[in-house]
Design a protein around this motif. Structure first.
Motif, PDB file in Angstrom:
ATOM      1  N   MET A   1       0.840  -1.200   0.000  1.00 36.66           N
ATOM      2  CA  MET A   1       0.000   0.000   0.000  1.00 36.66           C
ATOM      3  C   MET A   1       0.880   1.256   0.000  1.00 36.66           C
ATOM      4  O   MET A   1       0.609   2.222  -0.726  1.00 36.66           O
ATOM      5  N   LEU A   2       1.948   1.210   0.787  1.00 33.55           N
ATOM      6  CA  LEU A   2       2.882   2.334   0.844  1.00 33.55           C
ATOM      7  C   LEU A   2       3.578   2.535  -0.495  1.00 33.55           C
ATOM      8  O   LEU A   2       3.784   3.673  -0.945  1.00 33.55           O
TER       9      LEU A   2
ATOM     10  N   GLY B   1      -5.106  11.125  -5.026  1.00 36.45           N
ATOM     11  CA  GLY B   1      -5.085   9.705  -4.676  1.00 36.45           C
ATOM     12  C   GLY B   1      -4.040   9.394  -3.625  1.00 36.45           C
ATOM     13  O   GLY B   1      -4.276   8.605  -2.708  1.00 36.45           O
ATOM     14  N   ALA B   2      -2.855  10.018  -3.744  1.00 34.32           N
ATOM     15  CA  ALA B   2      -1.795   9.811  -2.755  1.00 34.32           C
ATOM     16  C   ALA B   2      -2.236  10.305  -1.384  1.00 34.32           C
ATOM     17  O   ALA B   2      -1.984   9.655  -0.361  1.00 34.32           O
ATOM     18  N   GLY B   3      -2.912  11.467  -1.348  1.00 37.77           N
ATOM     19  CA  GLY B   3      -3.381  12.008  -0.076  1.00 37.77           C
ATOM     20  C   GLY B   3      -4.419  11.110   0.587  1.00 37.77           C
ATOM     21  O   GLY B   3      -4.368  10.851   1.795  1.00 37.77           O
ATOM     22  N   LEU B   4      -5.364  10.607  -0.197  1.00 39.69           N
ATOM     23  CA  LEU B   4      -6.403   9.728   0.342  1.00 39.69           C
ATOM     24  C   LEU B   4      -5.819   8.403   0.826  1.00 39.69           C
ATOM     25  O   LEU B   4      -6.218   7.883   1.877  1.00 39.69           O
ATOM     26  N   LEU B   5      -4.888   7.858   0.054  1.00 39.98           N
ATOM     27  CA  LEU B   5      -4.281   6.585   0.445  1.00 39.98           C
ATOM     28  C   LEU B   5      -3.453   6.746   1.713  1.00 39.98           C
ATOM     29  O   LEU B   5      -3.448   5.867   2.588  1.00 39.98           O
TER      30      LEU B   5
ATOM     31  N   VAL C   1      10.098  -4.330   7.080  1.00 39.80           N
ATOM     32  CA  VAL C   1       9.355  -5.217   6.179  1.00 39.80           C
ATOM     33  C   VAL C   1       8.509  -4.405   5.199  1.00 39.80           C
ATOM     34  O   VAL C   1       8.440  -4.717   3.999  1.00 39.80           O
ATOM     35  N   MET C   2       7.876  -3.336   5.705  1.00 40.34           N
ATOM     36  CA  MET C   2       7.068  -2.474   4.832  1.00 40.34           C
ATOM     37  C   MET C   2       7.915  -1.862   3.720  1.00 40.34           C
ATOM     38  O   MET C   2       7.523  -1.857   2.543  1.00 40.34           O
TER      39      MET C   2
ATOM     40  N   VAL D   1      10.393  -3.669  -3.448  1.00 44.99           N
ATOM     41  CA  VAL D   1      10.180  -4.735  -4.434  1.00 44.99           C
ATOM     42  C   VAL D   1       9.200  -4.265  -5.505  1.00 44.99           C
ATOM     43  O   VAL D   1       9.423  -4.461  -6.713  1.00 44.99           O
ATOM     44  N   LEU D   2       8.102  -3.624  -5.062  1.00 46.16           N
ATOM     45  CA  LEU D   2       7.120  -3.114  -6.017  1.00 46.16           C
ATOM     46  C   LEU D   2       7.752  -2.088  -6.954  1.00 46.16           C
ATOM     47  O   LEU D   2       7.558  -2.134  -8.177  1.00 46.16           O
TER      48      LEU D   2
END
Length: 383
Positions: free
Chosen positions: A110-111, A197-201, A228-229, A235-236
């Motif tokens: 998610m991050l 979108g970045a702000g909402l997430l 871990v996060m 990786v993403l």
């Protein structure tokens, strides 16, 4: 970093007594360190990201990758206290369950998505406009904190949210002419949507992280989860970079595209890696030691500082932005002061002792009443 440090809402589980034995000075010192990391990291990373794009850096995936690639820096606060300084008896990753691991990986993805949206928006929008749009997350952060972690709304946090929101609206009125002349309407619209979108997430990310930290019993575990996060987010981003040409594209960009030269390019990338890591470390520690709403308020207030920093990358700073920045600082300072006063009351050992004494006395009186009532019942109504 002492592993006995626990979050603010975990201090009073046993009749108002401090179960972890944390001292007020130690708690305040750790909180100060995290606030400092958050301040330095947030302002520096945003300006460096904009500097990268202003000088013809163009890869959204590179900008996304640098936000999490500094995860090896977390090895220092995780392993040094146990293996080098011998200041803790807890071995790293003790009680780090598979459930916590899976949850940390999910939040990390998610991050990573949030980082990509931020990079996309930052590549098109001016620093001030981007800061304005990102500050809209604060209202959603308050709403989601109430829903997810049952955050209580009081005058202190509501006043701060209102002031920062009004500051953002005022900034919007003064930023309508900030769009660069060479930026197309379509790209501006894409940057607008990506930043929203970045702000909402991020508004969703903070209360989820706070809820997760309730499963954690020490600050060291927060850094382990953060590791871990960040690995998951990296990786993403690395997969995205590989699809976009990989690190070979970075070499080409540094030599042929970036107009400040190859040395400045790599210095910008490395410095950005470090500052983003400071930002996320500070955010994680602040949420753990206080709450997700405090983390959101700090990030929003620092966005106001980014408007000031926008001057460094040759953006205009007029009277409207000045008033907006003052309102932003006013709201933030009032919230921090109120939080500090409340924190001191909770951490006051004399108050904790009085609360424990009153609780114990109340329990003793209740037991005495039960015994008396029981005796009367056995003696019968005629006594």
């Amino acid at each position: 970093m002492n592993n006995n440090t626990t979050s603010h809402h975990q201090f009073h589980d046993n009749n108002g007594q401090d179960q972890k034995g944390i001292s007020k000075k130690r708690y305040m010192f750790l909180l100060f360190i995290n606030y400092t990391c958050l301040f330095v990291g947030s302002v520096s990373s945003s300006l460096l990201s904009k500097y990268y794009f202003n000088h013809k850096g163009s890869s959204k995936w590179v900008s996304t990758w640098v936000q999490s690639a500094g995860f090896p820096l977390l090895f220092f606060p995780i392993f040094l206290p146990y293996y080098l300084f011998k200041c803790t008896q807890r071995k790293p990753f003790t009680r780090f369950t598979s459930g916590i691991l899976s949850l940390s990986m999910f939040i990390g993805l998610m991050l990573g998505l949030n980082n990509l949206l931020f990079s996309w928006g930052n590549s098109y929008l001016p620093v001030s406009t981007s800061a304005l749009l990102l500050s809209s997350q604060l209202v959603f952060n308050l709403i989601l904190s109430v829903i997810i972690v049952k955050q209580k709304i009081n005058f202190m946090n509501l006043n701060c949210v209102i002031l920062l929101t009004l500051s953002s609206i005022l900034l919007a009125l003064g930023s309508s002419h900030d769009r660069p002349q060479d930026l197309t309407r379509a790209n501006y619209f894409i940057g607008f949507l990506a930043t929203i979108g970045a702000g909402l997430l991020f508004a969703l990310y903070l209360p989820i992280v706070e809820m997760t930290y309730r499963k954690v019993y020490c600050y060291a575990m927060v850094m382990e989860m953060q590791l871990v996060m960040e690995i998951s987010a990296t990786v993403l981003a690395s997969v995205g970079m590989a699809c976009d040409g990989g690190f070979a594209e970075m070499k080409r960009e540094s030599r042929e595209v970036f107009d400040k030269g190859e040395g400045v390019y790599w210095a910008t990338v490395v410095t950005n890696v470090v500052t983003w890591q400071l930002c996320f470390m500070g955010t994680a520690g602040t949420v753990f030691l206080t709450c997700s709403l405090t983390g959101g308020i700090c990030m929003t207030a620092l966005l106001g500082m980014n408007v000031l920093g926008g001057v460094l990358v040759k953006e205009e700073f007029g009277g409207v932005k000045a008033v907006s920045t003052v309102m932003c600082g006013w709201g933030f300072c009032s919230y921090v002061y109120g939080t500090y006063v409340s924190m001191m009351k909770h951490l006051d050992p004399r108050k904790q002792m009085n609360q424990a004494t009153e609780m114990a006395q109340g329990q003793d009186q209740g037991q005495a009443q039960v015994v008396t009532a029981s005796s009367d019942h056995h003696l019968g109504p005629g006594v």
